[in-house]
Structure formats: structure tokens, C-alpha cells
Design a protein around this motif. Sequence first.
Motif, PDB file in Angstrom:
ATOM      1  N   PRO A 174      64.808  80.619 125.327  1.00 56.47           N
ATOM      2  CA  PRO A 174      66.131  81.070 124.889  1.00 56.47           C
ATOM      3  C   PRO A 174      67.299  80.162 125.246  1.00 56.47           C
ATOM      4  N   MET A 175      67.043  78.882 125.528  1.00 55.15           N
ATOM      5  CA  MET A 175      68.122  77.928 125.783  1.00 55.15           C
ATOM      6  C   MET A 175      68.211  76.920 124.638  1.00 55.15           C
ATOM      7  N   THR A 176      69.428  76.421 124.421  1.00 59.72           N
ATOM      8  CA  THR A 176      69.644  75.305 123.503  1.00 59.72           C
ATOM      9  C   THR A 176      70.608  74.337 124.177  1.00 59.72           C
ATOM     10  N   ASN A 177      70.291  73.053 124.118  1.00 60.11           N
ATOM     11  CA  ASN A 177      71.164  72.036 124.701  1.00 60.11           C
ATOM     12  C   ASN A 177      71.580  71.035 123.635  1.00 60.11           C
ATOM     13  N   LEU A 178      72.838  70.626 123.695  1.00 58.40           N
ATOM     14  CA  LEU A 178      73.361  69.615 122.794  1.00 58.40           C
ATOM     15  C   LEU A 178      73.974  68.493 123.616  1.00 58.40           C
ATOM     16  N   ARG A 179      73.658  67.269 123.250  1.00 63.93           N
ATOM     17  CA  ARG A 179      74.289  66.095 123.850  1.00 63.93           C
ATOM     18  C   ARG A 179      75.070  65.380 122.755  1.00 63.93           C
ATOM     19  N   TYR A 180      76.338  65.182 123.001  1.00 63.63           N
ATOM     20  CA  TYR A 180      77.217  64.560 122.011  1.00 63.63           C
ATOM     21  C   TYR A 180      77.285  63.073 122.327  1.00 63.63           C
ATOM     22  N   ILE A 181      76.740  62.279 121.419  1.00 64.87           N
ATOM     23  CA  ILE A 181      76.605  60.847 121.650  1.00 64.87           C
ATOM     24  C   ILE A 181      77.771  60.116 120.983  1.00 64.87           C
ATOM     25  N   ASP A 182      78.530  59.371 121.778  1.00 63.95           N
ATOM     26  CA  ASP A 182      79.636  58.588 121.230  1.00 63.95           C
ATOM     27  C   ASP A 182      79.946  57.451 122.187  1.00 63.95           C
ATOM     28  N   SER A 183      79.606  56.246 121.784  1.00 57.38           N
ATOM     29  CA  SER A 183      79.734  55.087 122.671  1.00 57.38           C
ATOM     30  C   SER A 183      81.181  54.725 122.978  1.00 57.38           C
ATOM     31  N   GLN A 184      82.141  55.251 122.208  1.00 55.64           N
ATOM     32  CA  GLN A 184      83.537  54.889 122.418  1.00 55.64           C
ATOM     33  C   GLN A 184      84.274  55.840 123.355  1.00 55.64           C
ATOM     34  N   LEU A 185      83.657  56.941 123.711  1.00 59.33           N
ATOM     35  CA  LEU A 185      84.316  57.903 124.589  1.00 59.33           C
ATOM     36  C   LEU A 185      84.153  57.509 126.053  1.00 59.33           C
ATOM     37  N   PRO A 186      85.166  57.782 126.879  1.00 64.15           N
ATOM     38  CA  PRO A 186      85.067  57.480 128.313  1.00 64.15           C
ATOM     39  C   PRO A 186      84.356  58.579 129.096  1.00 64.15           C
ATOM     40  N   VAL A 187      83.936  59.635 128.410  1.00 61.01           N
ATOM     41  CA  VAL A 187      83.243  60.733 129.083  1.00 61.01           C
ATOM     42  C   VAL A 187      81.917  61.004 128.393  1.00 61.01           C
ATOM     43  N   ARG A 188      80.978  61.509 129.173  1.00 62.83           N
ATOM     44  CA  ARG A 188      79.704  61.970 128.637  1.00 62.83           C
ATOM     45  C   ARG A 188      79.806  63.482 128.487  1.00 62.83           C
ATOM     46  N   VAL A 189      79.450  63.984 127.296  1.00 63.22           N
ATOM     47  CA  VAL A 189      79.656  65.396 126.984  1.00 63.22           C
ATOM     48  C   VAL A 189      78.327  66.024 126.570  1.00 63.22           C
ATOM     49  N   SER A 190      78.023  67.179 127.146  1.00 61.15           N
ATOM     50  CA  SER A 190      76.861  67.946 126.737  1.00 61.15           C
ATOM     51  C   SER A 190      77.218  69.422 126.779  1.00 61.15           C
ATOM     52  N   ALA A 191      76.376  70.245 126.170  1.00 55.36           N
ATOM     53  CA  ALA A 191      76.618  71.681 126.154  1.00 55.36           C
ATOM     54  C   ALA A 191      75.298  72.428 126.239  1.00 55.36           C
ATOM     55  N   ALA A 192      75.351  73.584 126.877  1.00 60.17           N
ATOM     56  CA  ALA A 192      74.208  74.498 126.920  1.00 60.17           C
ATOM     57  C   ALA A 192      74.624  75.806 126.281  1.00 60.17           C
ATOM     58  N   ALA A 193      73.829  76.284 125.340  1.00 55.33           N
ATOM     59  CA  ALA A 193      74.132  77.531 124.640  1.00 55.33           C
ATOM     60  C   ALA A 193      73.017  78.526 124.916  1.00 55.33           C
ATOM     61  N   PHE A 194      73.397  79.761 125.247  1.00 53.04           N
ATOM     62  CA  PHE A 194      72.380  80.789 125.473  1.00 53.04           C
ATOM     63  C   PHE A 194      73.010  82.164 125.536  1.00 53.04           C
ATOM     64  N   SER A 195      72.205  83.147 125.248  1.00 56.87           N
ATOM     65  CA  SER A 195      72.487  84.539 125.539  1.00 56.87           C
ATOM     66  C   SER A 195      71.464  84.999 126.567  1.00 56.87           C
ATOM     67  N   PRO A 196      71.781  85.986 127.380  1.00 56.42           N
ATOM     68  CA  PRO A 196      70.777  86.461 128.336  1.00 56.42           C
ATOM     69  C   PRO A 196      69.524  86.925 127.605  1.00 56.42           C
ATOM     70  N   PHE A 197      68.388  86.422 128.003  1.00 59.55           N
ATOM     71  CA  PHE A 197      67.097  86.847 127.456  1.00 59.55           C
ATOM     72  C   PHE A 197      66.136  86.883 128.626  1.00 59.55           C
ATOM     73  N   ILE A 198      65.929  88.089 129.177  1.00 54.33           N
ATOM     74  CA  ILE A 198      65.296  88.234 130.475  1.00 54.33           C
ATOM     75  C   ILE A 198      64.126  89.201 130.369  1.00 54.33           C
ATOM     76  N   PRO A 199      62.903  88.735 130.539  1.00 56.33           N
ATOM     77  CA  PRO A 199      61.758  89.644 130.476  1.00 56.33           C
ATOM     78  C   PRO A 199      61.953  90.836 131.404  1.00 56.33           C
ATOM     79  N   GLY A 200      61.657  92.029 130.881  1.00 52.49           N
ATOM     80  CA  GLY A 200      61.770  93.235 131.665  1.00 52.49           C
ATOM     81  C   GLY A 200      63.169  93.805 131.766  1.00 52.49           C
ATOM     82  N   ASP A 201      64.158  93.107 131.221  1.00 47.82           N
ATOM     83  CA  ASP A 201      65.545  93.577 131.278  1.00 47.82           C
ATOM     84  C   ASP A 201      66.096  93.631 129.858  1.00 47.82           C
ATOM     85  N   ALA A 202      65.707  94.668 129.125  1.00 51.10           N
ATOM     86  CA  ALA A 202      66.137  94.795 127.731  1.00 51.10           C
ATOM     87  C   ALA A 202      67.643  95.006 127.650  1.00 51.10           C
TER      88      ALA A 202
END
Length: 949
Positions: A174-202
Motif C-alpha cells: 500500500p505504498m507508492t513513491n515518486l522521485r522527481y528527477i531534474d538535473s537543474q534543481l538545487p534540491v532532490r525531491v521525492s514523495a511517498a503516497a499512502f493511506s493507512p492499510f493495516i492488517p487486522g485494523d479495518a
Amino acid sequence: MASNQPVPQSVSRRGFLQATSAALAATAIPGARDITQPTPPHRVRVTRDSIGAAESEAAAGTALGALHISQTIATASGTPLGGIGTGYVDIRPDGCFHDWLIFNAGAWAGELPPKQAGQPPVGPQSLQFLLRTATDDPKQTQMRRLYLRPNENNLYSLGYVQDVQAIEYDAWFPMTNLRYIDSQLPVRVSAAAFSPFIPGDAKSSGTPGFHFVFTLENISSKTVAVSLLSMLDNPLATGYHQRELHNSIETAGKTTRLLMQTNAGGESKTAIGGMCLSVTESEDGPRGKTTFITGTFPQYTSAGPFNWNTPRLNYMLVDVLGEFFNTGRLPDSTASHDPAQTFTLIDEQIANLPAASADRWLAELSKDALLGRIISDAKRADPHGMATVAGKRAILREIADNMTRLAGIDRANSTWGSGALATKIELAPGERREVRFTLAWYFPHHFSKYGQDMGHNYTNWFNNALDVSEFLDRNYAAHRAITESFASTLADTSLGAPMAFAWSSHLGTAVTNTWWDKAGHYSIWEGLGCCGQSTMDVEFDASFSVVALFPELKLGQMRNLLQFQKPNGQVPHTYDGDFHHVDQGGWGRVDMNPQFVMMVLRDYLWSADQSYIQDMWPHVLKAMEFTASLDTNNGGLPNSNCGFQTYDQWGLRGSPSYICSLWIGALAAACRIATTLDHKHHAAKWAAQLEKAAAAFDRLLFNGQYYSLWVDGALRDEMCMSDQISGIWFSHLIGLPTSISKANLTAAMESIWKNNFSPATGLRNASAPRGGKSLLVLENLQAGGVWSGIEFAFASFLMDHGQYERGEKLVRAVHERYLRAGMPWNHVECGSHYSRPMSSWAALLAATGFKPDFPAETLTLAPPVSGDFHAPWAQRSAFGRLARRGTSLEISCAVGTLTFRSLLVNMPAKKVTINGAAIPFTKHANTRYTQLNFTTPVKLTAGQTLDIA
């Protein structure tokens, strides 16, 4: 004139890469431990860059300087964000948010009653994230869209707003990760997207919202001011809702929340409710500056500039992005209601406004971001004129004219309500910070097609979108740790990316397709918006993961559905539009009764719910009696009225192998159920019927190579059906012994593989190896088609019977076919997001040989994989890893507690240890397994590993 120039996109899909290590901080979860995060099982790279000239020449043999672009099909699906029964939004490899089925409308809702509205106008543009970076050199200020949507490029007017060069997208539900690639930016940017998805905890897994968490790292030698901008269109701003729309800003600590809600009256209520977008700065850094637009017109926050009509200029363009590019801030506009609904003065009224009234109107209108911009620009351009009453009246007339353009003369077409949040932080060289955005929703009015407001289960826990947002933020650390731990566990396997992606990605169907109403009833669409819900014959293949992770949902579903069982024993086919009606045309499907019986036993073995099996007993008894009545010649097998079943466009007759194998599986399951409940008479009766049916199955239907499609007296159909031994598949997968000829079963598997499988196509439902009229039947879309739900089931059948390599090859073929179609998260059969492919979870069960009998406190671990391997296991109270190293087999627990008193393993066992400490046991060996019995129950907890050597 403006020019939009879409750039071709290059998409390459890479397989399972070498694992990278990242420690998971799971200290917020009782029983969780640090585990190594594997590389996600599916990675997509979406890029707009062409390769360099020299590289192009080498790769394509073209002249130096030529442009070479590699292009493949775009990915048309993504991982869903949202909770069980809440509706969903999906995030795709282009970085955009699609589908937006959260408003009790669209495909998710199915057929709505006549007076309820349809899907609001939402799409990929409805939620956007942009990045601005700035240093001490103003010329180095840059702005990027953190998504790739070619039609938004405006190189004429907004050349400073550009796309990132590429996005790397990792899917490990239940996780998704995105890495934004841009050689001209002075920062490295990534993101994690998710909703709680927990076995036994509906409950937590049924939360209507998701997190989108950015990690920003300064990779330059200068301090960089980084601003993240999120803009959210307001889908509530439609029709009469507009007059009741209310937006507000709330701040608590480092969290700022933008709340959009409407409590409009009237009969159409599907989109009544609210949304809450929040931004939270990381706790480990100094406070940044969060700015906002509470509400404005989407024309001002759209991808391009808005043409504002004014007599002061020939052509005036305004947009919020220009201001944001210059300052990294939003204007902190505080408008809470639509000014189009309040500012309705006509020219004559404006011409007679006193100076004080004009001032009050200008002050009020300035709270809106667009109108505030117009007024402040006018004051800067002509401070003297704007100080006069004539100047004030003139700008008010100008606003009134444009308001008519924006909302119509009667103000009925206003789209006001879009909001935005931005946070600005400074990063020193090498510094890394996290910024979290959270989107929550609350739309309580879920209507059936009959007009009943069924509501949502989440309304039992929350009162509005603000409650949801606060819950998600309050539990963020705990939810992320355990959700990420679960995702890591599912991805952590040596069995390859197609396998890992198969069993994890289709868990998303439990988000995309589910209803969970206020009364607690749960169902899942057969296909999203079509074919009914909780379809018995499809659930037979599809429900393994739901039983494993959230058994109360499946058990409750079965309890409610079976109240509709007919007096003659026929079980219902599917819900029809709500939880109080069932499909009246589906009773005759003869596969459903035996499937139901096998599912009852499976549910009990996984849940150990004694009340459930007692509640189901009367229904099992009637279901068995009905199927037995189809044996009209006392031959041991159903032979009458067997044509109507899940392959409902494919005519079967007489005794079909598919139906007869289900009857054999049901008899085996019913024997165990009767024995459990001490119904000795029925247990003995069904045991005798099982022996007779198994013998008849081999004698009547086996043609020397496989089981014939059907036999009807002297007539036979020799099509080779992939599902000819479906009942044997299911019953063996849940731990029951096989009663038919093992030699015949092996031959049938061989024939199905030889005749029906090809790596290029996958597994067809049938073939006609003996020719004849059967060749014409293959033109039937069900006979000649490929259903991934059946493919995954047969793959698990192969694995469960010792043919792991073939099973894995079939899973890989399905995986590659859907990758080529750009639909890896959306399998089709009768409709999109079809639920039968959730049978992919069976591939995990078969590959690990993980077969619980929790009522008997017994667990089977019989992996068919040869050599060293590791793969996950999961159930409601715990999850972890199963591994073989040399001659030892070990099961480790990552989260929770796994309890058993006996273990059945397919290996000799001389010693059993937990974290190196020996534990006593007695051993009993038979032809199938070695049984290890422990004096006291073993409770394997997080961080512990049980090793069998």
C-alpha cells in the motif's frame, strides 16, 4: 497568441532491481521492528528528456545531433489512495491524481436514483503540486510542476513554469513513491503516497483520505529557499451547492488546514460534505512560513493565465503562479464564501455608491485572491485615481462585469471555491526536511439505486472532513510505520517482481471497489460499477486476501448475503444496488452452492470464528442438499441443469468437469464442517458421497489426457478447460487432501499447460486439442478469452501441486501482458478493476505453502519452491517472512503475534529454535508432512524467528 506545445514522453519499465537498504523507523508501532526495505516490485520511469546526441547516434545509428526519442504506451492506471469503502483517488506515474471516485457518484456508486447528482467535474487538474527554489541569485529562481501533463505547458506566457525532467514511480502497495528527477534543481525531491492499510485494523484501513509526503534535500553548496505549492479545485462548487459553500483555514502547531464544506439542502446530496487539505512541516526543523488562499475562482489558479476584461488595458492576464514565482508565497486571502453570491450590484447601484460603501465593498472583495490581486494592481498602477470615489466605482464596475463572465448573470454558474496551501522553508547545504500534505474527505450520503441513503461506515467515527484530517495527522507516524512495514514485507521476496506485484497490487481492489455502509455491511464490486457486488462465483476466486487480512468484513458479508438463500438451498448470486436486494436472475448458477460451502470452511480455518461456522451450518446443509439434487441418475455427480454458471455465455450440459470438481471440493469441505460441529451423520453421509463422486469423476470425465468439458450420456465435449479442476484447486489450497486420482490430476495439469498456455498470451480459458465443433466455440469470448483471475488461480494450483516454476511463469505472463497495456493496476473481465484477479493472493499462499487451521492451532508451511528463497506471509494478527536457507526453514514475524500449537512442514525436522533458543517438541511423520507438536502454544512475536533444521 498562446502556444501549448506537448512534448512526447518516453516511458520505460524496469524490472526488479538490486535491493536498496533503508531502515524503517517503526518504533511508534507496538511490536513493529526495523526491517530492510526492498526495492518495490514495479518501477516506472516517465521522462520528457531525449537522450544526448552522441548517445542517440550510438543507440539508433542516426546522424550526430539528431533527436532520438524512445516512446511506449502511457500507463493508464495507478495505485489507489483512500480507504476500504470510502471511494478512492489514484496516483499514476505521471504524478497526477486521477479517477476521483469519492463523491458517491460515478462508476463506484453504480446506478443512482433519479434525483441524485452525478460525478462532479474533477480530474487530474483538481489537485496539483508545484515546487519553487530560490537562492541569493534571483536569476537562479526555478519553478517546476511535480507532475507531467503536456497540455499544461504554456511556453508563451508561463515559460518560467516547467515540468520536471522525469518521474520515477515505485509501486509497492500500500505504498507508492515518486522521485522527481531534474538535473537543474538545487534540491532532490521525492514523495511517498499512502493511506493507512493495516492488517487486522479495518477501521484505520477504512479512513477516507491519504498522505502525500515530500522529502526535500539541498544538494547544492548554497542555502536554498524551497516553496511547495498545493492547489485544490473545489468539486463542491456545483449548482445550488455554491450558495452554501464555506471555506476556512485552521492552524494547529505546524499544521495548516484548508477546509472546504457545503451543507446545502435540496434532494441531491451525493456531493454534500467536505474536503480538507492540510500541510504539516517536519518536527525536526525550524518553522517555515505557510501561506494560503482560502477560496478563489479556479480560473486564477489554473494552468494558464486568465484574461481579465478591463478598459484600463488592451489585454490583461492574471495568474497566481506569477506571484508565487516571484515570492514563493500565497497572498493569505481569507474569503470564506463566493463573492459572486454577495456582490450582485448592477451598474446603477454602483454609480450611486457612497465612498464609505465603496470602501467596504473593496475591503470585502479583496479577501478573494483574484479580486484582491485586481484591486491591489489598480492601486499600484493609479494610486491617485483609486483614492477617489470615481476610481473606486470604476473598479467595482469592472469587477461586476467580470463576475458575470465568471458566474453568469444569475450567478448560477460560479465555480468559486478553489484553494491553495504553500509552505516555504530554507534548507542549508546538505539539509533534508519533510513536508506532509494530507487530503481528507467526508461525503456521508451514499445512496442506493432504490433511493435509500446507506451512508458510510466512516461516519460512525468522524463528523466531518476536519475530524478525518486530524485523525490522519494525529496517527501519521504509527500509520506510516506499519503500512510501510506491511508494504516492505510484501515486496521482500526472492521470487521476482511479477510475483510480488501480483499479490500486492490487487489488494488495491479492496479500496477501489468496496462499499462499507453505516450499518456495517461490506461488499465489493465484481467489476467497478458493473455486474453486481459480492458476486458469489467471483468471490470464490477473489476473497482470499480479504479473509486473511480483514476476516470480519468477509464473514459479515457472508452472514448478510445468506439471509437471501432460497428455501430450496440456492445461494444468492450478488447484491443488487444495496444490501437489501439480490440479483433475481442469478439463482440458477450451479457453481455457487459448492463454492459457498468451500468458502465457509476457508473462512473458518482463517478466522477460528466458532459462531460463524455455527451460523452458516443451516445454510451449508441446504446448499449441499440442492447440489445433491442435481444428481438425477444417482451416479455421484451433478448431471442436470448444470449449464448456467460463472461462464454464463458458454453453454455447458450434462456433467461438466468444472461443476463436478466443485461438488467434490464441497463434499470434502462439508465433511470437515460437519465433523467440527459434531454432526456425525452428515459427516459420514458426505464422506460416502465424496468417495463415490471422486470415483465417478475419474471414470466418467477423464479422457486419458484431461477431464472432458462435459459428458451427457453418450455425448462428450472434449474441449480442454483451464478451470476443469477448480474445486480440487480450492480445497487443496485450504489444506484438504485430494480425493481424485493423482495420476489423472497430474495429466490434466499437463494438458492444460500444454494446450492452453503460451508466454505471449497467457492462459486461455479453453482450447480444442481434439478439433471438431469445439473449434467454433473458441470464438466465444469466455471460452477463448484470457481471464487473469483464472490465470492466477491456475498458477497457484500448479505451485500448490509441486510445479512452482510453471506457476511463476504464468504469473509473469499475466504481469507482462498488463504492463504492455499500460494497466498493471486495472485488470479487466466484465468491466474494469475486475475483482476476480484478487486471486493473485492465492499465488502467495501456494508459493509459501502457508495454510492455517487456526481452530486446531495448526499451521502448515510447505513451500514448493526449490532451493533457497524468501517470501512474505500475512494474516490479520501478524505478518512476516518465510525463508529457506540450505536445509533449514525459518518463519520470522515483523509485526504482531502468530500463535500455533502444531506445525506441518514438508521437510525432516531435528531441531526447532526461536531466536537461537531450542524449544521442545514431538514429531510425527506421514507421507505428506512432518508434524511438529509443541507442549505449549508457540507465540511468535515481532522480531522473533522460528527456525526448523
